[in-house]
Design an enzyme around this catalytic site. Structure first.
Site, PDB file in Angstrom:
ATOM      1  N   THR A  96       7.392  11.065  46.774  1.00 21.31           N
ATOM      2  CA  THR A  96       6.843  10.012  45.977  1.00 21.31           C
ATOM      3  C   THR A  96       7.328   8.679  46.458  1.00 21.31           C
ATOM      4  O   THR A  96       6.503   7.801  46.304  1.00 21.31           O
ATOM      5  CB  THR A  96       6.979  10.333  44.535  1.00 21.31           C
ATOM      6  OG1 THR A  96       6.420  11.518  43.943  1.00 21.31           O
ATOM      7  CG2 THR A  96       6.377   9.319  43.521  1.00 21.31           C
ATOM      8  N   SER A 110       8.490  17.722  48.511  1.00 19.14           N
ATOM      9  CA  SER A 110       9.498  18.551  48.660  1.00 19.14           C
ATOM     10  C   SER A 110       9.570  19.946  47.960  1.00 19.14           C
ATOM     11  O   SER A 110      10.218  20.611  48.298  1.00 19.14           O
ATOM     12  CB  SER A 110      10.834  17.796  47.976  1.00 19.14           C
ATOM     13  OG  SER A 110      10.931  18.095  46.403  1.00 19.14           O
ATOM     14  N   THR A 170      25.021  31.244  34.538  1.00 15.95           N
ATOM     15  CA  THR A 170      24.389  31.041  33.376  1.00 15.95           C
ATOM     16  C   THR A 170      23.037  30.365  33.266  1.00 15.95           C
ATOM     17  O   THR A 170      22.941  29.158  33.966  1.00 15.95           O
ATOM     18  CB  THR A 170      25.437  30.414  32.246  1.00 15.95           C
ATOM     19  OG1 THR A 170      24.711  30.604  30.983  1.00 15.95           O
ATOM     20  CG2 THR A 170      25.786  29.220  32.634  1.00 15.95           C
TER      21      THR A 170
HETATM   22  N1  ASP Z   1       6.145  16.501  44.211  1.00 17.00           N
HETATM   23  C1  ASP Z   1       6.992  15.598  44.659  1.00 17.00           C
HETATM   24  C2  ASP Z   1       8.356  15.801  45.492  1.00 17.00           C
HETATM   25  O1  ASP Z   1       9.197  16.441  45.297  1.00 17.00           O
HETATM   26  C3  ASP Z   1       7.833  14.801  43.543  1.00 17.00           C
HETATM   27  C4  ASP Z   1       8.849  13.592  43.894  1.00 17.00           C
HETATM   28  O2  ASP Z   1       8.691  13.055  45.135  1.00 17.00           O
HETATM   29  O3  ASP Z   1       9.590  12.988  43.137  1.00 17.00           O
HETATM   30  O4  ASP Z   1       8.173  15.766  46.780  1.00 17.00           O
END
Ligand code: ASP
Length: 347
Positions: free
Chosen positions: A16, A61, A281
């Site tokens: 993002t 990601s 855990t």
């Molecule tokens: N879905 C995005 C990612 O993890 C969310 C983010 O960038 O925070 O790439």
């Protein structure tokens, strides 16, 4: 090579933080990262040389793969002597996995590797991305009177907290303070000043050690989260699968599992077959102590290793790296119980 100014390499993987609104349709699209000085003009106020390199393609990601961790480790290794610190821009969803992985893949690290990202794109007015990026750059370039890095660790800098990467978990899908490290204090907090928690920060055994990288990863790990209503078929699938070399069993409370005979029989059979079984855990805080309850003791007696107070993310990454280095499962089990990068507290 390094010049008189401190220098930072930004490594942009996607997520993002690097997005802005497309004026044509309002949708979010990755922006050209070479325009970062225009998007974040505040960076020019640091007396730093800031270079950047971007992954191609940029990824959400959720698509991260161990091959990309290897790429990151190689980029850092190749340019290690040219920079004082590294800032990795990464999506938040799997940032704790990637920071954990890099913490184990980079050995004898003497420079900061700071992961950051944002909940809102850098190109929208209320973004948290600018503050996260600016704090990360400041921390990645901070040195003491001897010129040594203040934080020579792999960290996550997010929402005013600097956390050890292999202790961090993403706790919120919407708050600006998206990460926490429930079993370890923050390494720094950014308020009016950045306040470092020096007693918590790890230091290398020597400052002139060359960086080593471990890039052979063995990913044959499954994660079984225990829950009421599990069936023998499903548990057998996880614990006896021919494709798995190790299984992280996410247990209840202080490391407890059902005492049902069919369950313990499968655990014993899996362990006797030589698989590496690790108990982590499901609780966010605290760790595993298999001596407290009879339901935990059964696992210990079956040969399950305690993950102590480690997170699932860091245990997974540690397994990938150790299994990649060691063909012998008994050697991996021994190394798992050692504190390698501040990821567990030995009791
Ligand atoms: N879905 C995005 C990612 O993890 C969310 C983010 O960038 O925070 O790439």
């Amino acid at each position: 090579m390094k010049g008189p100014k401190a220098s930072i390499l930004l490594i942009y993987t996607g997520g993002t933080i690097g997005m802005k609104q497309d004026p044509a349709n309002g949708g979010l699209v990755p922006f050209d990262f070479s325009l970062i000085p225009e998007e974040v003009p505040e960076l020019s106020k640091f007396a730093l040389r800031i270079d950047h390199v971007a992954f191609d393609p940029l990824i959400d990601s959720s698509d991260i793969e161990p091959s990309m961790w290897i790429r990151l480790a190689e980029i850092i290794k190749e340019r290690y002597d040219s920079y004082d610190g590294f800032v990795v821009l990464h999506g938040t969803d799997t940032m704790a996995y990637s920071a954990s992985a890099l913490s184990f893949m980079l050995k004898d690290l003497t420079k900061p590797v700071i992961f950051t990202g944002s909940q809102l794109p850098i190109g929208v007015p209320r973004t948290d991305g600018k503050e996260n990026l600016i704090s990360s750059v400041e921390i990645a370039s901070a040195t003491d009177a001897d010129g040594h890095a203040l934080v020579p660790e792999v960290c996550i800098c997010f929402g005013s907290l600097l956390l050890r990467g292999n202790r961090a978990v993403k706790e919120s899908s919407e708050a600006f303070s998206a990460f926490t490290s429930p079993n370890f204090p923050p390494l720094a907090e950014a308020g009016i000043n950045i306040r470092y928690n020096f007693s918590a920060i790890r230091r290398p055994s020597a400052w002139d050690l060359p960086l080593q990288i471990g890039t052979t990863l063995d990913t044959r790990v499954a994660v079984l989260k225990l829950h009421p209503g599990m069936t023998p078929e499903i548990v057998r699938h996880f614990l006896l699968g021919s494709e798995t070399r190790a299984v992280i069993i996410e247990t209840y409370g202080s490391g407890n599992a059902p005492a049902k005979e069919w369950f313990t029989d499968i655990v014993r059979e899996s362990s006797a077959s030589g698989k590496i079984l690790v108990n982590v855990t499901q609780c966010l805080k605290g760790g595993v102590d298999m001596d407290i309850y009879a339901n935990g003791r059964v696992l210990k007696e079956a040969g399950v290793i305690s993950g102590l107070d480690g997170t699932t993310e860091s245990t997974l990454a540690k397994l990938f790296v150790l299994m990649g280095m060691m063909p012998d499962n008994e050697a991996v089990k021994k190394a798992l119980s050692q504190n390698l990068r501040g990821e567990i507290l030995l009791s």
